[in-house]
Design an enzyme around this catalytic site. Structure first.
Site, PDB file in Angstrom:
ATOM      1  N   ASP A  15      -1.090  23.905  55.062  1.00  0.00           N
ATOM      2  CA  ASP A  15       0.355  23.782  54.895  1.00  0.00           C
ATOM      3  C   ASP A  15       1.076  24.649  55.917  1.00  0.00           C
ATOM      4  O   ASP A  15       0.689  25.808  56.131  1.00  0.00           O
ATOM      5  CB  ASP A  15       0.765  24.250  53.495  1.00  0.00           C
TER       6      ASP A  15
ATOM      7  N   ASP B 172       0.469  26.015  50.531  1.00  0.00           N
ATOM      8  CA  ASP B 172       1.365  27.162  50.392  1.00  0.00           C
ATOM      9  C   ASP B 172       1.554  27.532  48.921  1.00  0.00           C
ATOM     10  O   ASP B 172       2.174  28.543  48.605  1.00  0.00           O
ATOM     11  CB  ASP B 172       2.705  26.916  51.080  1.00  0.00           C
ATOM     12  N   SER B 173       0.972  26.738  48.030  1.00  0.00           N
ATOM     13  CA  SER B 173       0.898  27.126  46.618  1.00  0.00           C
ATOM     14  C   SER B 173       0.112  28.420  46.449  1.00  0.00           C
ATOM     15  O   SER B 173       0.194  29.075  45.401  1.00  0.00           O
ATOM     16  CB  SER B 173       0.259  26.015  45.786  1.00  0.00           C
TER      17      SER B 173
ATOM     18  N   LYS C 222       0.147  20.206  57.374  1.00  0.00           N
ATOM     19  CA  LYS C 222       0.960  19.416  56.446  1.00  0.00           C
ATOM     20  C   LYS C 222       2.403  19.884  56.462  1.00  0.00           C
ATOM     21  O   LYS C 222       2.675  21.085  56.445  1.00  0.00           O
ATOM     22  CB  LYS C 222       0.408  19.486  55.023  1.00  0.00           C
TER      23      LYS C 222
ATOM     24  N   GLU D 122       6.295  19.095  54.622  1.00  0.00           N
ATOM     25  CA  GLU D 122       7.014  18.450  53.528  1.00  0.00           C
ATOM     26  C   GLU D 122       8.284  17.777  54.032  1.00  0.00           C
ATOM     27  O   GLU D 122       8.954  18.270  54.934  1.00  0.00           O
ATOM     28  CB  GLU D 122       7.386  19.490  52.469  1.00  0.00           C
TER      29      GLU D 122
ATOM     30  N   GLU E 289       4.036  13.180  45.736  1.00  0.00           N
ATOM     31  CA  GLU E 289       3.957  14.086  44.578  1.00  0.00           C
ATOM     32  C   GLU E 289       5.035  13.797  43.546  1.00  0.00           C
ATOM     33  O   GLU E 289       6.212  13.614  43.883  1.00  0.00           O
ATOM     34  CB  GLU E 289       4.068  15.540  45.027  1.00  0.00           C
TER      35      GLU E 289
END
Length: 285
Positions: A85, A46-47, A115, A117, A185
């Site tokens: 993501d 999602d970056s 993925k 978070e 991270e």
């Protein structure tokens, strides 16, 4: 063509202590770059909200936008394990919402895994639900950009006693919940090293010291990203300045009349030219 990377292959790499290489990609060209470089895992992160779509943070990207990016990457990548993501807002409401979103990424974009978070109770419930639905989950602990505001901003985690203990608990919890891989991270290497021996699943580090594998944003490592990057980023190219220089050179030649030159135009027979003139004369008549 090399054999396609699977979860079993990743587990075997961990067992053999063979480093896992992961990189982000967001479209067909960056997907092809990753494929040709023979990386093991590709993350459609999602970056992309920032490096591709120009947003200030990752939270702005939508499911439909991520599906477009993931689908383009999947069409380019045939060997590496593709992870997508799940964007902010697409899993927070309920386990059912999370499953439905994950299914879309598998069916519509061809992702091998999704993925999520975080490692709190709600996130653990989502991991269990998606994994129980038969979709592999990559967990993500430490600095979680989607909820960075709650963590005090985009800064390293695990530097206080409470934060370090939380990261260890969450890393073990996402494993127990059914995650197949975990990303850690922006955590001090010494803190990550405490939990690494207790994780049976592959661990991908990003700013967390040595792990089973590493991941970086492709725009960061190739020098496309403008401005300051995170301390853990190492640049392996300077493509950004080269891109600007190339377009600027093109602009100069267009404005000066140098481009296009004779070598850049098509030739025509005299018959074709005469026919074009005749067509024009016919209209003028």
């Amino acid at each position: 063509m090399p054999a396609r990377v699977t979860l079993q292959r990743l587990a075997e790499m961990k067992a053999r202590r063979e480093p896992i290489v992961m990189v982000t990609a967001y479209d067909y060209p960056t997907g092809r770059t990753a494929e040709q470089a023979e990386v093991d895992m590709v993350l459609v992160g999602d970056s992309g909200a920032q490096v591709v779509l120009g947003h200030d943070s990752t939270v702005a990207v939508t499911v439909d936008e991520m599906l477009v990016l993931a689908g383009a990457v999947r069409r380019a990548v045939h060997t590496a394990f593709v992870v997508a993501d799940l964007p902010f807002g697409s899993t927070e409401v309920s386990d059912e919402q999370a499953i439905a979103t994950a299914v879309r990424f598998v069916k519509e974009a061809g992702a091998d895994a999704v993925k999520l978070e975080g490692g709190g109770e709600a996130r653990l419930s989502r991991i269990r639900a998606i994994a129980d639905a038969g979709i592999p989950v990559v967990a993500h602990v430490g600095l979680t950009p989607q909820t960075a505001v709650a963590l005090g901003g985009l800064r390293a985690q695990g530097r206080t006693a409470d934060s370090a203990a939380r990261i260890v608990r969450e890393a073990l919890a996402v494993q127990d919940a059914g995650a197949s891989v975990v990303v850690i991270e922006a955590v001090p290497a010494d803190v990550a090293a405490v939990v690494l021996p207790h994780l049976r699943i592959p661990v991908i580090g990003i700013g967390a010291g040595p792990a089973d594998g590493q991941v970086l944003v492709v725009h960061d490592l190739l020098g496309i990203t403008e401005g300051k990057t995170a301390a853990f980023v190492k640049r392996y190219g300077a493509i950004g300045p080269d891109m600007v220089a190339g377009v600027a050179a093109y602009a100069r030649e267009v404005r000066s009349g140098v481009f296009p030159g004779t070598e850049h135009v098509y030739s025509a027979t005299e018959v074709a030219v005469e026919a074009a003139r005749a067509a024009l004369e016919g209209r003028e008549a």
